[in-house]
Scaffold this active site. Structure first.
Site, PDB file in Angstrom:
ATOM      1  N   GLY A  46       0.840  -1.189   0.000  1.00  0.00           N
ATOM      2  CA  GLY A  46       0.000   0.000   0.000  1.00  0.00           C
ATOM      3  C   GLY A  46       0.874   1.238   0.000  1.00  0.00           C
ATOM      4  O   GLY A  46       2.036   1.191   0.423  1.00  0.00           O
ATOM      5  N   GLN A  51       3.054   9.990   0.967  1.00  0.00           N
ATOM      6  CA  GLN A  51       4.334   9.260   0.975  1.00  0.00           C
ATOM      7  C   GLN A  51       5.172   9.531  -0.267  1.00  0.00           C
ATOM      8  O   GLN A  51       6.347   9.179  -0.309  1.00  0.00           O
ATOM      9  CB  GLN A  51       4.094   7.751   1.108  1.00  0.00           C
ATOM     10  CG  GLN A  51       3.547   7.355   2.484  1.00  0.00           C
ATOM     11  CD  GLN A  51       3.388   5.861   2.573  1.00  0.00           C
ATOM     12  OE1 GLN A  51       2.417   5.311   2.085  1.00  0.00           O
ATOM     13  NE2 GLN A  51       4.364   5.193   3.171  1.00  0.00           N
ATOM     14  N   CYS A  89       5.889  -0.001   7.255  1.00  0.00           N
ATOM     15  CA  CYS A  89       5.543   1.121   6.385  1.00  0.00           C
ATOM     16  C   CYS A  89       6.739   1.455   5.502  1.00  0.00           C
ATOM     17  O   CYS A  89       7.876   1.466   5.979  1.00  0.00           O
ATOM     18  CB  CYS A  89       5.177   2.325   7.245  1.00  0.00           C
ATOM     19  SG  CYS A  89       4.735   3.784   6.310  1.00  0.00           S
ATOM     20  N   LEU A  90       6.487   1.770   4.241  1.00  0.00           N
ATOM     21  CA  LEU A  90       7.583   2.097   3.327  1.00  0.00           C
ATOM     22  C   LEU A  90       8.299   3.384   3.744  1.00  0.00           C
ATOM     23  O   LEU A  90       9.430   3.613   3.329  1.00  0.00           O
ATOM     24  CB  LEU A  90       7.061   2.233   1.890  1.00  0.00           C
ATOM     25  CG  LEU A  90       6.537   0.934   1.264  1.00  0.00           C
ATOM     26  CD1 LEU A  90       5.982   1.198  -0.123  1.00  0.00           C
ATOM     27  CD2 LEU A  90       7.618  -0.134   1.214  1.00  0.00           C
ATOM     28  N   HIS A 131      -4.360   1.515   7.619  1.00  0.00           N
ATOM     29  CA  HIS A 131      -3.000   2.069   7.619  1.00  0.00           C
ATOM     30  C   HIS A 131      -2.869   3.192   6.583  1.00  0.00           C
ATOM     31  O   HIS A 131      -2.367   4.275   6.883  1.00  0.00           O
ATOM     32  CB  HIS A 131      -2.010   0.936   7.328  1.00  0.00           C
ATOM     33  CG  HIS A 131      -0.581   1.369   7.227  1.00  0.00           C
ATOM     34  ND1 HIS A 131       0.387   0.966   8.121  1.00  0.00           N
ATOM     35  CD2 HIS A 131       0.058   2.175   6.338  1.00  0.00           C
ATOM     36  CE1 HIS A 131       1.544   1.519   7.789  1.00  0.00           C
ATOM     37  NE2 HIS A 131       1.373   2.252   6.704  1.00  0.00           N
ATOM     38  N   GLU A 132      -3.341   2.937   5.368  1.00  0.00           N
ATOM     39  CA  GLU A 132      -3.180   3.935   4.292  1.00  0.00           C
ATOM     40  C   GLU A 132      -4.067   5.153   4.530  1.00  0.00           C
ATOM     41  O   GLU A 132      -3.655   6.284   4.277  1.00  0.00           O
ATOM     42  CB  GLU A 132      -3.455   3.314   2.925  1.00  0.00           C
ATOM     43  CG  GLU A 132      -2.542   2.142   2.551  1.00  0.00           C
ATOM     44  CD  GLU A 132      -1.055   2.427   2.716  1.00  0.00           C
ATOM     45  OE1 GLU A 132      -0.638   3.595   2.593  1.00  0.00           O
ATOM     46  OE2 GLU A 132      -0.314   1.469   3.013  1.00  0.00           O
ATOM     47  N   HIS A 135      -2.593   7.658   6.851  1.00  0.00           N
ATOM     48  CA  HIS A 135      -1.598   8.562   6.254  1.00  0.00           C
ATOM     49  C   HIS A 135      -2.244   9.861   5.757  1.00  0.00           C
ATOM     50  O   HIS A 135      -1.609  10.917   5.771  1.00  0.00           O
ATOM     51  CB  HIS A 135      -0.913   7.891   5.057  1.00  0.00           C
ATOM     52  CG  HIS A 135       0.247   7.005   5.416  1.00  0.00           C
ATOM     53  ND1 HIS A 135       1.360   7.473   6.067  1.00  0.00           N
ATOM     54  CD2 HIS A 135       0.466   5.685   5.190  1.00  0.00           C
ATOM     55  CE1 HIS A 135       2.223   6.459   6.235  1.00  0.00           C
ATOM     56  NE2 HIS A 135       1.708   5.368   5.717  1.00  0.00           N
TER      57      HIS A 135
HETATM   58 ZN    ZN Z   1       2.582   3.545   5.662  1.00  0.00          ZN
END
Ligand code: ZN
Length: 153
Positions: A46, A51, A89-90, A131-132, A135
């Protein structure tokens, strides 16, 4: 399509509230394509627009390879149950923590054609939705983690 640079934790961008998209423009479509490419290149499931430095309410998710979910202005409209599991998380490479999330989540969003869609997911997909979408409101998983995992866990 082009790969974009992933904003890393510590950058203020990840703490901002994203604005809704009011019109699907070519720039929005390009962003969606780029986000999918960036997510795949980073082996993620995701990615949210902040991000990649864009403060718009857009996320892409691919918890099942080949099944890309693109969400514009997503909202969680229903949740049920509970799950506890590991999350990463990226934007925080190498960090993992245990986060409690609903077991089932339904989101309402706009797709790339400007149509309203409702998508329900369980387990990993439900976790990815939460989660997304976090953000988009400047939240990251470590804000919610019950505890962080050590390297050997
Ligand atoms: Zn994330």
């Amino acid at each position: 399509m082009a790969k974009r640079k992933i904003v890393q934790y510590g950058d203020e961008t990840l703490r901002r509230i994203c604005r809704p998209v009011d019109k699907i423009t070519p720039a929005v479509l390009t962003l969606l394509d780029d986000m999918v490419e960036t997510m795949r290149a980073a082996d993620g499931v995701g990615l949210a627009a902040p991000q990649v430095g864009i403060l718009r309410r857009i996320v892409v998710i691919e918890t099942e390879p080949g099944n890309v979910i693109e969400l514009i202005n997503p909202k969680i409209i229903a949740t049920a149950g509970e799950q506890e599991g590991s999350e990463g998380c990226l934007s925080l490479p190498g960090q993992f923590g245990i986060v409690r999330r609903p077991r089932h989540v339904t989101v309402r969003a706009m797709n790339r054609h400007g149509e309203t869609v409702e998508i329900s997911g369980s387990d990993l997909l439900a976790r990815a939705f939460c989660h997304e979408l976090d953000h988009l409101d400047g939240k990251v998983f470590i804000d919610r983690a019950i505890r962080m995992l050590e390297d050997d866990e």
